[in-house]
Design a protein around this motif. Sequence first.
Motif, PDB file in Angstrom:
ATOM      1  N   ALA A   1      -4.450   6.938  -2.542  1.00  0.00           N
ATOM      2  CA  ALA A   1      -3.726   5.443  -2.428  1.00  0.00           C
ATOM      3  C   ALA A   1      -3.597   4.292  -3.726  1.00  0.00           C
ATOM      4  O   ALA A   1      -4.490   4.950  -4.494  1.00  0.00           O
ATOM      5  N   TRP A   2      -2.351   4.089  -3.800  1.00  0.00           N
ATOM      6  CA  TRP A   2      -2.202   3.083  -5.179  1.00  0.00           C
ATOM      7  C   TRP A   2      -1.759   1.771  -4.108  1.00  0.00           C
ATOM      8  O   TRP A   2      -1.483   1.793  -2.566  1.00  0.00           O
ATOM      9  N   ILE A   3      -2.353   0.521  -5.013  1.00  0.00           N
ATOM     10  CA  ILE A   3      -1.759  -0.801  -4.519  1.00  0.00           C
ATOM     11  C   ILE A   3      -1.401  -1.790  -5.353  1.00  0.00           C
ATOM     12  O   ILE A   3      -1.573  -1.998  -6.160  1.00  0.00           O
TER      13      ILE A   3
ATOM     14  N   TYR B   1       0.178   8.317 -11.863  1.00  0.00           N
ATOM     15  CA  TYR B   1       0.640   9.027 -11.293  1.00  0.00           C
ATOM     16  C   TYR B   1      -0.637   8.712  -9.799  1.00  0.00           C
ATOM     17  O   TYR B   1      -1.582   8.106 -10.235  1.00  0.00           O
ATOM     18  N   CYS B   2      -0.988   9.789  -8.845  1.00  0.00           N
ATOM     19  CA  CYS B   2      -1.376  10.150  -8.041  1.00  0.00           C
ATOM     20  C   CYS B   2      -1.642  11.690  -7.842  1.00  0.00           C
ATOM     21  O   CYS B   2      -0.697  11.974  -7.143  1.00  0.00           O
TER      22      CYS B   2
ATOM     23  N   PRO C   1      -1.286   8.305   1.998  1.00  0.00           N
ATOM     24  CA  PRO C   1      -0.937   9.120   3.018  1.00  0.00           C
ATOM     25  C   PRO C   1      -1.243   8.017   3.730  1.00  0.00           C
ATOM     26  O   PRO C   1      -2.098   7.043   4.432  1.00  0.00           O
ATOM     27  N   GLY C   2      -0.520   8.332   5.242  1.00  0.00           N
ATOM     28  CA  GLY C   2      -0.877   7.656   6.445  1.00  0.00           C
ATOM     29  C   GLY C   2      -0.303   6.913   6.987  1.00  0.00           C
ATOM     30  O   GLY C   2       0.209   5.912   6.611  1.00  0.00           O
ATOM     31  N   GLU C   3      -0.291   6.198   8.475  1.00  0.00           N
ATOM     32  CA  GLU C   3       0.658   5.693   8.979  1.00  0.00           C
ATOM     33  C   GLU C   3       0.341   3.815   8.747  1.00  0.00           C
ATOM     34  O   GLU C   3       0.783   3.222   8.818  1.00  0.00           O
ATOM     35  N   ASN C   4      -0.573   4.041   7.929  1.00  0.00           N
ATOM     36  CA  ASN C   4      -0.933   2.346   7.404  1.00  0.00           C
ATOM     37  C   ASN C   4      -0.626   2.040   6.160  1.00  0.00           C
ATOM     38  O   ASN C   4      -0.885   0.600   6.104  1.00  0.00           O
ATOM     39  N   GLN C   5      -0.378   2.655   5.841  1.00  0.00           N
ATOM     40  CA  GLN C   5       0.792   2.231   4.364  1.00  0.00           C
ATOM     41  C   GLN C   5       1.712   1.998   4.668  1.00  0.00           C
ATOM     42  O   GLN C   5       2.555   1.624   5.302  1.00  0.00           O
TER      43      GLN C   5
ATOM     44  N   LEU D   1       0.799  -1.007   0.367  1.00  0.00           N
ATOM     45  CA  LEU D   1       0.243  -0.126  -0.272  1.00  0.00           C
ATOM     46  C   LEU D   1       0.811   1.556  -0.087  1.00  0.00           C
ATOM     47  O   LEU D   1       2.211   1.290   0.885  1.00  0.00           O
ATOM     48  N   ILE D   2       0.672   2.365  -0.679  1.00  0.00           N
ATOM     49  CA  ILE D   2       1.638   3.308  -0.788  1.00  0.00           C
ATOM     50  C   ILE D   2       0.261   4.835  -0.863  1.00  0.00           C
ATOM     51  O   ILE D   2      -0.832   4.496  -1.538  1.00  0.00           O
TER      52      ILE D   2
END
Length: 202
Positions: free
Chosen positions: A156-158, A186-187, A142-146, A139-140
């Motif tokens: 995000a991207w998976i 891109y994101c 924003p956020g600590e769970n990435q 998982l890429i």
Amino acid sequence: MTRYSSTIDLHSTPGCRLWIDGVGCWLLWFRNSLTFGSVGANSTDYRVRFPANLRTRHLIWDREEEHDWLTPWGDCQVNQQQISHKTGVNPGDVVHLGEALTMEWCRPSPLSGSVRLTLSTLRSIDSLDGIILFDQLCLIGPGENQHIDCPRWESAWILFSQDNKLWGKNLQNQEVVQISPNHPYYCGDWRFQLEPILETDQ
């Protein structure tokens, strides 16, 4: 000139360098074994190499039946306890190699067995900001769970494996694509791309 295929085959490459704008370079590693060590002389295995007083092959990580194991060949501590033989490592453990290198073991998402290694004190000679020991998906965003935190991204991207190929899903528009080497994705205004590692890379 090196030629890559139009897709990333997880059987054909041991891993990729994942370049992310504004974040850095991460190693996305597909195999179940990885060696850590010093610059040293050339060898037949791919090593994450550090400009430090380490053995050429200082530590070997292996994944066996969904468990992570470390085999030390040089000075190594797990949670400040010296290890001298094959030892299991768990999320939250901190690994010290010699006096220069610290790595934190983390599994940020319950959706994946992929492990994030954060290099807290010393970067590799390849200027890696961290390592992802890949297991099915990464998982890429924003956020600590990435697995890789991209704080400026809006979504995000998976990255996930299917039929031994690497695929990606853009959660912003739900588009699913087969990942091609050295191609920008891109994101919003931010992009990333993956550079496959050759078996002969040192």
